[in-house]
Scaffold this motif. Structure first.
Motif, mmCIF file in Angstrom:
data_model
loop_
_atom_site.group_PDB
_atom_site.id
_atom_site.type_symbol
_atom_site.label_atom_id
_atom_site.label_comp_id
_atom_site.label_asym_id
_atom_site.label_seq_id
_atom_site.Cartn_x
_atom_site.Cartn_y
_atom_site.Cartn_z
ATOM 1 N N UNK A 3 0.823 -1.202 0.000
ATOM 2 C CA UNK A 3 0.000 0.000 0.000
ATOM 3 C C UNK A 3 0.862 1.259 0.000
ATOM 4 N N UNK A 4 2.030 1.179 0.639
ATOM 5 C CA UNK A 4 2.926 2.331 0.636
ATOM 6 C C UNK A 4 3.543 2.548 -0.747
ATOM 7 N N UNK A 5 3.706 1.480 -1.505
ATOM 8 C CA UNK A 5 4.162 1.631 -2.893
ATOM 9 C C UNK A 5 3.133 2.434 -3.688
ATOM 10 N N UNK A 6 1.878 2.063 -3.543
ATOM 11 C CA UNK A 6 0.832 2.754 -4.288
ATOM 12 C C UNK A 6 0.693 4.206 -3.846
ATOM 13 N N UNK B 120 7.466 -16.107 3.346
ATOM 14 C CA UNK B 120 6.573 -16.995 4.093
ATOM 15 C C UNK B 120 6.588 -16.751 5.598
ATOM 16 N N UNK B 121 7.771 -16.553 6.185
ATOM 17 C CA UNK B 121 7.838 -16.360 7.641
ATOM 18 C C UNK B 121 7.330 -14.988 8.062
ATOM 19 N N UNK B 122 7.429 -14.021 7.172
ATOM 20 C CA UNK B 122 7.066 -12.657 7.534
ATOM 21 C C UNK B 122 5.562 -12.471 7.610
ATOM 22 N N UNK B 123 4.892 -12.740 6.505
ATOM 23 C CA UNK B 123 3.445 -12.496 6.465
ATOM 24 C C UNK B 123 2.710 -13.462 5.547
ATOM 25 N N UNK B 124 3.301 -14.640 5.326
ATOM 26 C CA UNK B 124 2.611 -15.633 4.515
ATOM 27 C C UNK B 124 2.810 -15.476 3.036
ATOM 28 N N UNK B 125 3.708 -14.597 2.608
ATOM 29 C CA UNK B 125 4.103 -14.447 1.201
ATOM 30 C C UNK B 125 2.920 -14.127 0.287
ATOM 31 N N UNK B 126 2.256 -12.996 0.518
ATOM 32 C CA UNK B 126 1.130 -12.640 -0.351
ATOM 33 C C UNK B 126 1.602 -12.290 -1.754
ATOM 34 N N UNK B 127 0.711 -12.466 -2.734
ATOM 35 C CA UNK B 127 0.975 -11.967 -4.076
ATOM 36 C C UNK B 127 0.892 -10.441 -4.062
ATOM 37 N N UNK B 128 1.683 -9.825 -4.922
ATOM 38 C CA UNK B 128 1.721 -8.366 -5.007
ATOM 39 C C UNK B 128 1.171 -7.885 -6.350
ATOM 40 N N UNK B 129 0.229 -8.633 -6.878
ATOM 41 C CA UNK B 129 -0.344 -8.327 -8.194
ATOM 42 C C UNK B 129 -1.009 -6.954 -8.213
ATOM 43 N N UNK B 130 -1.422 -6.482 -7.056
ATOM 44 C CA UNK B 130 -2.041 -5.158 -6.937
ATOM 45 C C UNK B 130 -1.128 -4.052 -7.470
ATOM 46 N N UNK B 131 0.186 -4.313 -7.508
ATOM 47 C CA UNK B 131 1.144 -3.316 -7.963
ATOM 48 C C UNK B 131 1.281 -3.271 -9.480
#
Length: 616
Positions: A458-461, A482-493
């Motif tokens: 969100x900060x990128x956007x 994976x250990x940080x936050x479950x490795x979400x996809x960043x397709x929103x970018x």
């Protein structure tokens, strides 16, 4: 017809995988044999156990009680929110009828979750996405643990669902197993037009109503989304591994042909059980050669980068060890035969109409790029070089077309879109990453620019909207592993980065997270390992040393991902402090154990497989 010698690169990679996996594979096969011999089956159940198992079986009760006929366990990922899985609602009742036709029975062994990355993309729920694969694997194991079944049909299509079903079912690899697809939705709004509207919205030139209208016209009916992302890559790989009945992947839901293929899968399963002379257990179907075939098919069709995580996890569940070097070496040998959106203009329906997986299988077999001697559920792999048809209401298979019906969509090995499969390994002082080049213009394969670092997409956007990225830039989004936050996809970018690139800037993404199965035209070095967040040893990945303004080089030509920082300074630079852990909400806290135990992306980013290997 397919007597071509095996390509040297395919042979070399396969041999290396066999040697690397020898001990674990032998232990896995021994376990499967013990399960077969030691009574992990209905015949070993006590009377009380068995009575519980058939109490609600109604007209099938006597057959299940008698034990003479196969009882099929159905594991379903049905829900009616997810378009790809909505068609499965009627499948269990149909399968029970088809099983009776073949003298067998069927029961729903269990259900597994099926979350939609399309719904959760860019939302907090995406942080559950990768670990949903582990939950699905566990759910599949729970379903099959009742020992009531001599075979299984797995109903699932989308991103984490097929890998999860397979990982779970492979722990019951003494059973024959067939995956049953439901097919893609018909083509809606052209994907290129959808992409155009997304970018206009990112620029503030289209309203939310206009964007929603475009999205609704694209995702508009029951069935799999039509772009060539992870879900449709799953279906292609199941064909390449021989785990569908032939050519089942891309037939529309709700058609007579689709129902005939489900019937054929049910009947076929009854013929490959352990009581016959054609026993085809899943453990023997998913071997080193089948895994290599899956990688080759993925590369030849420009498939999803997510499978650089999923295939290592699937392989591990079968005692097989692969890594990204295997992908890279095969990519240099396998030509790109298909251009399906986001790598081209047409969708999977156009791909299927042009000749589809049958054409690709035939071309790859003919060029010695596939192992033709794998054990499949549907015959030989050559039988998958076909397409299904109905004639007088009966299902038949005919040979795939000798020539592509659309050479803008599908081409032969002799005249490929590219000599390269388009998925490459990057390595350097930042770690190891994957880049997909099949949709990226070759003049964008090398990006060298100052980086801008973010810990949140969100900060990128926000920076994009503020004009802070209007320059040559490598956008770094870290602490996404994976250990940080479950490795979400960043397709929103993707739309925002696409706008910057279209404005003439040299732009790339670098992340220890995932991008998307629909990774597109912007170069993206993804799955960077080790991830930035410290591991059990307390050591942060090198991405945590990066500072705003450092020059980063990403080069798909040379396979490089590096910070161009003096080596002594780099070695002495302390890592940045990690941000706070993911907050509460949408159940993320329930997945803390998964994050704690997950291993690196190159090994599959799995918590359950990492834990399993400590006790097996």
């Amino acid at each position: 017809m397919f007597m071509t010698d095996l390509h040297p690169a395919v042979a070399a990679v396969t041999d290396r995988i066999v040697r690397r996996s020898a001990e674990r594979r032998a232990a896995y096969l021994a376990l499967m044999q013990r399960q077969r011999d030691a009574g992990t089956n209905r015949g070993a159940l006590s009377c009380s156990n068995l009575a519980h198992g058939f109490a609600a079986a109604e007209q099938d009760k006597s057959a299940i009680r008698g034990g003479a006929a196969m009882n099929i366990g159905i594991v379903t990922a049905y829900n009616d929110m997810l378009s790809a899985h909505q068609p499965y609602g009627r499948y269990p009742e149909q399968i029970k009828v088809f099983a009776r036709e073949a003298g067998a029975t069927a029961q729903v062994a269990g259900g597994v979750p099926a979350m939609c990355d399309g719904v959760t993309q860019g939302q907090a729920g995406m942080e559950l996405s990768l670990f949903s694969r582990d939950v699905i694997a566990q759910g599949t194991a729970v379903a099959l643990s009742h020992a009531m079944f001599e075979g299984a049909l797995l109903l699932g299509i989308c991103d984490k669902i097929v890998p999860g079903l397979l990982i779970g079912a492979l722990r019951f690899g003494h059973l024959p197993v067939i995956l049953v697809p439901a097919g893609p939705m018909p083509s809606g709004l052209a994907n290129r037009e959808k992409q155009r509207v997304r970018q206009l919205y990112a620029e503030g030139k289209a309203s939310r109503d206009a964007l929603l209208e475009a999205e609704a016209a694209s995702y508009h009916a029951p069935g799999t989304c039509t772009f060539y992302g992870t879900a449709n890559s799953n279906q292609m790989m199941m064909e390449m591994m021989g785990l569908h009945v032939p050519a089942a992947a891309f037939v529309h839901p709700g058609t007579k042909l689709r129902q005939a293929l489900t019937r054929a899968a049910t009947h076929r399963l009854t013929r490959i059980g352990w009581n016959g002379d054609d026993y085809r257990p899943l453990a023997r179907c998913v071997d080193e050669k089948a895994i290599v075939n899956a990688i080759v098919g993925l590369l030849a069709t420009g498939g999803s980068t997510n499978h650089a995580i999923h295939l290592p996890a699937i392989a591990r569940a079968a005692g097989i060890v692969i890594d990204w070097q295997d992908f890279d070496e095969l990519s240099h040998a396998v030509p790109l035969l298909a251009r399906v959106y986001p790598n081209g203009a047409g969708d999977v329906n156009h791909f299927h109409d042009a000749g589809g997986t049958g054409f690709v299988v035939r071309e790859l077999l003919g060029a010695g790029l596939l192992h033709g001697d794998v054990l499949t559920v549907g015959g030989t792999l050559a039988d998958y070089a076909s397409e299904p048809v109905l004639a007088d209401e009966e299902l038949h298979w005919q040979a795939a077309p000798a020539e592509s019906r659309d050479d803008a969509m599908l081409r032969p090995v002799a005249a490929p879109f590219s000599p390269d499969g388009g998925m490459r390994l990057l390595a350097g002082n930042l770690g190891r990453a994957i880049i997909k080049t099949s949709a990226v213009a070759e003049d964008r394969w090398t990006i060298e620019a100052p980086c801008r670092i973010f810990d949140d997409q969100d900060r990128v956007l926000a920076a994009f909207k503020a004009g802070e990225l209007d320059r040559d830039v490598v956008v770094v989004v870290r602490v996404q592993g994976p250990r940080a936050n479950g490795m979400p996809e960043l397709h929103k970018l993707t739309p925002a980065l696409g706008v910057l690139q279209d404005q003439g800037h040299r732009v790339a993404l670098l992340t220890d997270g995932r991008m998307s199965g629909a990774s597109g035209k912007v170069p993206a070095a993804i799955h960077l390992s080790p991830e930035a967040l410290p591991g059990f040893d307390g050591v942060s990945g090198p991405l945590a040393r990066l500072k705003d303004g450092d020059i980063v080089r990403i080069c798909a030509q040379t396979g490089e991902v590096a910070a161009l920082v003096d080596a002594a300074e780099w070695a002495a630079r302390p890592p940045a402090a990690p941000p706070p852990p993911p907050g509460l909400g949408v159940g993320r806290e329930l997945f803390a154990l998964f994050r704690l135990h997950a291993d690196e992306a190159e090994r599959g980013g799995s918590a359950i497989l990492a834990a399993m290997e400590t006790v097996v």
